[in-house]
Design a protein around this motif. Structure first.
Motif, PDB file in Angstrom:
ATOM      1  N   VAL A   1      10.128 -23.227   7.259  1.00 33.36           N
ATOM      2  CA  VAL A   1      10.175 -23.039   8.708  1.00 33.36           C
ATOM      3  C   VAL A   1       9.692 -21.660   9.136  1.00 33.36           C
ATOM      4  N   ARG A   2       9.929 -20.646   8.296  1.00 34.64           N
ATOM      5  CA  ARG A   2       9.524 -19.300   8.663  1.00 34.64           C
ATOM      6  C   ARG A   2       9.032 -18.557   7.434  1.00 34.64           C
ATOM      7  N   ALA A   3       8.149 -17.598   7.671  1.00 35.43           N
ATOM      8  CA  ALA A   3       7.717 -16.673   6.610  1.00 35.43           C
ATOM      9  C   ALA A   3       8.131 -15.273   7.048  1.00 35.43           C
ATOM     10  N   VAL A   4       8.846 -14.560   6.188  1.00 38.10           N
ATOM     11  CA  VAL A   4       9.257 -13.191   6.477  1.00 38.10           C
ATOM     12  C   VAL A   4       8.677 -12.282   5.415  1.00 38.10           C
ATOM     13  N   GLY A   5       8.117 -11.170   5.825  1.00 33.67           N
ATOM     14  CA  GLY A   5       7.464 -10.336   4.823  1.00 33.67           C
ATOM     15  C   GLY A   5       7.201  -8.925   5.297  1.00 33.67           C
ATOM     16  N   THR A   6       6.455  -8.231   4.466  1.00 28.29           N
ATOM     17  CA  THR A   6       6.103  -6.841   4.726  1.00 28.29           C
ATOM     18  C   THR A   6       4.605  -6.659   4.555  1.00 28.29           C
ATOM     19  N   CYS A   7       4.082  -5.611   5.197  1.00 26.59           N
ATOM     20  CA  CYS A   7       2.696  -5.218   4.975  1.00 26.59           C
ATOM     21  C   CYS A   7       2.668  -3.718   4.717  1.00 26.59           C
ATOM     22  N   GLN A   8       1.861  -3.324   3.755  1.00 27.61           N
ATOM     23  CA  GLN A   8       1.800  -1.917   3.348  1.00 27.61           C
ATOM     24  C   GLN A   8       0.343  -1.477   3.290  1.00 27.61           C
ATOM     25  N   ASP A   9       0.068  -0.313   3.869  1.00 31.04           N
ATOM     26  CA  ASP A   9      -1.277   0.275   3.825  1.00 31.04           C
ATOM     27  C   ASP A   9      -1.483   0.901   2.447  1.00 31.04           C
ATOM     28  N   ILE A  10      -2.347   0.277   1.622  1.00 32.48           N
ATOM     29  CA  ILE A  10      -2.598   0.780   0.267  1.00 32.48           C
ATOM     30  C   ILE A  10      -4.016   1.341   0.162  1.00 32.48           C
ATOM     31  N   THR A  11      -4.559   1.754   1.312  1.00 33.13           N
ATOM     32  CA  THR A  11      -5.936   2.274   1.316  1.00 33.13           C
ATOM     33  C   THR A  11      -6.080   3.472   0.394  1.00 33.13           C
ATOM     34  N   GLU A  12      -5.147   4.423   0.485  1.00 33.24           N
ATOM     35  CA  GLU A  12      -5.249   5.629  -0.341  1.00 33.24           C
ATOM     36  C   GLU A  12      -5.142   5.287  -1.822  1.00 33.24           C
ATOM     37  N   ARG A  13      -4.270   4.320  -2.162  1.00 25.40           N
ATOM     38  CA  ARG A  13      -4.142   3.927  -3.567  1.00 25.40           C
ATOM     39  C   ARG A  13      -5.436   3.313  -4.073  1.00 25.40           C
ATOM     40  N   LYS A  14      -6.051   2.449  -3.257  1.00 24.25           N
ATOM     41  CA  LYS A  14      -7.322   1.842  -3.645  1.00 24.25           C
ATOM     42  C   LYS A  14      -8.412   2.903  -3.804  1.00 24.25           C
ATOM     43  N   GLN A  15      -8.426   3.847  -2.853  1.00 28.40           N
ATOM     44  CA  GLN A  15      -9.434   4.903  -2.939  1.00 28.40           C
ATOM     45  C   GLN A  15      -9.219   5.768  -4.164  1.00 28.40           C
ATOM     46  N   ALA A  16      -7.931   6.038  -4.492  1.00 26.14           N
ATOM     47  CA  ALA A  16      -7.629   6.850  -5.677  1.00 26.14           C
ATOM     48  C   ALA A  16      -8.082   6.150  -6.946  1.00 26.14           C
TER      49      ALA A  16
END
Length: 836
Positions: free
Chosen positions: A618-633
């Motif tokens: 019925v529902r999806a609960v979650g999080t979102c995280q900015d991993i741009t710096e990790r990808k760039q590293a």
């Protein structure tokens, strides 16, 4: 907005953070800070403050004590509790003590709105009080009281209702009088009303809550107090009613907010935990991700509170115990090693927040722990690569140095130290004027300026006297300007080559362009909920910040979210949510988004599917995280590793060119030997790093000949025994040059053994059989075949047929039979030929 703000706070840093948040919201405070009762009372007398921001946890002076002082000394001053961590009970206690709101220090985005509400609320309360005082001043009658008041007889008939009652019931008081109280609420049926009447007669006052329906058809939640009165005209109860509809709505929203925070913690990618220390040590919370990281479920951790300590590497246990007994500041991370259930060692970074009571006693510790194993490995790999590059630079036979644009030395190699006769640490930070005559220093300075202006390498020659031993060399100097990506001049790199005794290849040194930075202290994580029926979405404030979206006017739905996903990632991201409907575990997907200003970010989404009683999603609960710096590293580490590999190969080619310049008659010999040896090895099944190491070994197998006089190398006639012995020393000389360089594989040993023979007749060590490296056996065959088939100063080329006949004749005796067979196949069956 100008505002007089009094901070009841012991941390100047926290005050600075709050001031920054207020100023970002166009609130310019005139402020002061106090941290004791005496200072608080003195400040309240000195200035007419408009707002108080009170830290709940003050050493020796808690937030509740501060609120009590404010209620006594400045009852009109609105107060907001600001704390690093606060439970629901603590929050209610502060509201009860007089605070109008509370804000968590790790979510100061709520501070400015809360301040505006508090100030506006205080002004409203002051206005209401002035109105009440004016009403009392004019002998405002009870019928005009702001309190809802009604008189009700024993039979439930309303005998009197004031104006406030009319407003609450949305009817004129005259219309209410004479009606039955039972018409306003189902609670007031005849039997229940008689029970309430009896209670009011026997034990006044009687208090309870009920829901009423106004004349306008609206439901209101009321807090009711009944007080019995036996007047001359007859007994009745006075009904005092307070509308608590808004209060209950706030409480319900607070409860929903708490549930959302719990879901956020449950879906976080980091371990979040709490240990209570009093009255006994016990684990009171740990989120589900602990099982994915440690292999132990939350239930195992609850059953054994020591489990988190037991999995700590023995070398770090004492450090962790000290951290729990005396927690550091929240912004001081602790790096430790864990040995998880599968036996693997992981690097973990923890941040701990102490929870103390009003007297400063440590009640609990709360923390967040992140798996930083990959980051740690990347840092170690980068350090190893830099050390390898430094070793390579220090083993070069050329002078190497680096100056800034003003001519100040930034670094140099060991060879350069011999020029000035001092160590590098005594050269860095000084200029040429500190070591040579002014005329020579002026000459060097002009050359540096010319190199900087040229935009590319410049070369010149000068005679230098080495202070270390007094000898002189004619040095060819190549100077190259080092420029940053923005065009700014960083410095001038110099490479000096001794061309008196030998000519050396140019060496170009490149400065590392970037360093891998640590991942942010603590990741910013946004939360979201999606209704799987209508695909409507609820986003937290942090999610809007990550997507750089203004929440006002934005309709957050799953389709509108997909509009922000990078077009190349949109299909897979949408499919990931759909496919997770059948999943009962944590789901993860990584994708890119394009913000309204065109910025591309990398995002990691984690979520769970909530189901109804029948198991339907019925529902999806979650999080979102900015991993741009990790990808760039990660990309930067890969780029630097590739850059270092190219640098090492460039150094190897330079060494090969050095040999060729001293022995022009064998020019190309090392390249062709490397080419044939690599082909033979590939034919025999060698691949990967071993094949690359053999190729490098072939390119520099004769590097030791730099120590052999050029006239011997180029001698057209037969060599004397002394001359031959000098040449036979070149494998050992090459080994000594290369031994200091960590190639990762035995390249130096290949060079040392390439003239050894299976029967022990080779040199320099007379090794035999299995004592000779397989790679050296391949180099031996390739070296003989190339040498015999090529021209030499003392003879004409013998040709490929004679070269192959030589190795065939001694296969299994001097040369490895399998290597000889592979070599013959290359020429006779596969048509191998040296490149021009």
């Amino acid at each position: 907005m100008n505002l007089r703000v009094l901070f009841v706070e012991d941390s100047a840093d926290d005050v600075e953070l709050m001031l920054r948040r207020l100023r970002e919201a166009d609130i310019e405070p005139r402020w002061d800070r106090v941290d004791s009762e005496a200072a608080l009372r003195e400040a309240l007398v000195a200035v007419p403050w408009e707002l108080a921001l009170v830290d709940y946890n003050l050493p020796g002076f808690g937030g509740l004590q501060a609120l009590a002082v404010l209620a006594e000394a400045a009852p009109d001053l609105p107060a907001i509790t600001v704390s690093g961590a606060i439970s629901e009970e603590m929050a209610v206690a502060t509201i009860t003590a007089g605070a109008v709101d509370y804000v968590l220090k790790d979510n100061l985005t709520r501070l400015a709105p809360a301040v505006r509400r508090a100030v506006e609320g205080a002004e409203l309360r002051r206005q209401e009080r002035r109105a009440a005082e004016q009403a009392r001043g004019t002998q405002f009658a009870i019928e005009h009281s702001s309190q809802t008041i009604a008189y009700v007889g024993r039979d439930g008939t309303v005998l009197y209702a004031n104006a406030a009652a009319g407003r609450l019931g949305e009817a004129a008081p005259d219309d209410i009088i004479g009606s039955s109280i039972r018409m306003w609420s189902p609670l007031f049926d005849e039997e229940r009303w008689l029970e309430l009447w009896a209670s009011a007669v026997q034990h006044p006052p009687v208090q309870f809550e009920t829901t009423v329906m106004t004349a306008g058809g609206r439901e209101r939640r009321l807090s009711i107090t009944l007080d019995y009165s036996d007047a001359e005209s007859g007994p009745f109860v006075i009904v005092y009613a307070r509308d608590i509809t808004a209060q209950r709505a706030v409480e319900e929203r607070a409860q929903a907010s708490e549930q959302r925070y719990e879901r956020l913690a449950d879906n976080a990618s980091d371990i979040i935990f709490r240990y209570d220390l009093l009255p006994a040590v016990r684990l009171t919370y740990i989120n589900p991700v602990v099982e994915a990281i440690t292999g132990h479920s939350p239930d195992e951790h609850y059953a054994d509170p020591q489990l988190l300590l037991d999995i700590v590497d023995p070398r770090d246990v004492a450090l962790v115990r000290r951290m729990i007994e005396s927690p550091p500041l929240a912004d001081e991370p602790l790096l430790m090693r864990w040995i998880v259930k599968d036996g693997v060692t992981r690097w973990m970074e923890s941040r701990i927040v102490p929870v103390r009571d009003s007297e400063g006693r440590l009640l609990a510790v709360e923390g967040i722990t992140r798996d930083v194993t990959e980051r740690k490995r990347a840092e170690e790999a980068l350090q190893q690569s830099e050390a390898q590059l430094r070793t390579l630079i220090d083993t070069l036979p050329d002078l190497v140095w680096l100056k800034d644009p003003e001519g100040v030395f930034l670094s140099c190699n060991r060879r350069f130290e011999s020029l000035f006769g001092v160590a590098e640490e005594n050269i860095v930070g000084k200029t040429d004027y500190d070591f040579v005559s002014k005329d020579l220093a002026d000459f060097f300075r002009e050359r540096d300026k010319a190199a900087a202006a040229a935009g590319g390498p410049t070369a010149n020659e000068e005679e230098l006297e080495f202070v270390e031993d007094g000898h002189k060399e004619i040095v060819e100097t190549i100077k190259t300007p080092i420029v940053a990506s923005d065009g700014r001049l960083i410095g001038v790199l110099g490479v000096g080559r001794d061309i008196t005794a030998r000519r050396q290849a140019e060496e170009e040194l490149k400065q590392s362009e970037a360093r891998l930075t640590a991942a942010q202290a603590v990741a910013k994580v946004g939360s979201w909920e999606t209704d799987l029926g209508d695909l409507s979405v609820i986003w937290s404030e942090e999610t809007y910040r990550i997507f750089e979206i203004d929440a006002d006017g934005f309709q957050s739905t799953h389709p509108s979210f997909l509009e922000f996903v990078h077009p190349e990632d949109r299909a897979q991201t949408d499919a990931a949510l759909t496919q997770s409907f059948d999943s009962r575990s944590l789901n993860t997907v990584q994708h890119r988004i394009v913000t309204p200003r065109g910025l591309v970010k990398s995002i990691e989404e984690r979520w769970r599917i909530l189901r109804d009683d029948e198991g339907r999603p019925v529902r999806a609960v979650g999080t979102c995280q900015d991993i741009t710096e990790r990808k760039q590293a990660e990309e930067e580490v890969r780029r630097q590793a590739e850059q270092l590999r190219r640098t090492v190969e460039g150094a190897v080619l330079a060494m090969s060119h050095v040999v060729e310049t001293r022995d022009p008659y064998t020019a190309g010999h090392e390249r062709r030997v490397s080419e044939l040896a690599t082909a033979i090895a590939a034919e025999m099944g060698l691949e990967g790093e071993a094949l690359s190491a053999l190729r490098l070994g072939g390119l520099i197998h004769d590097v030791g000949k730099v120590a052999v006089p050029a006239e011997i190398l180029a001698k057209p006639g037969l060599l004397s025994e002394v001359e031959l012995n000098l040449i036979k020393q070149h494998p050992e000389t090459g080994f000594e040059i290369l031994a200091a360089i960590d190639f990762g594989l035995p390249v130096a040993e290949m060079v040392l053994q390439h003239h050894e023979r299976l029967d022990g007749s080779g040199y320099p060590k007379g090794l035999s059989g299995a004592e000779i490296l397989p790679e050296a056996r391949i180099l031996a065959v390739a070296d003989v075949v190339e040498a015999m088939s090529s021209h030499r100063p003392y003879r004409a080329a013998l040709g490929m047929e004679a070269a192959l006949a030589e190795v065939r004749a001694h296969a299994g005796v001097k040369y490895d039979a399998a290597v000889v067979a592979a070599c013959v196949r290359l020429f006779e069956e596969q048509g191998f030929a040296f490149t021009p």
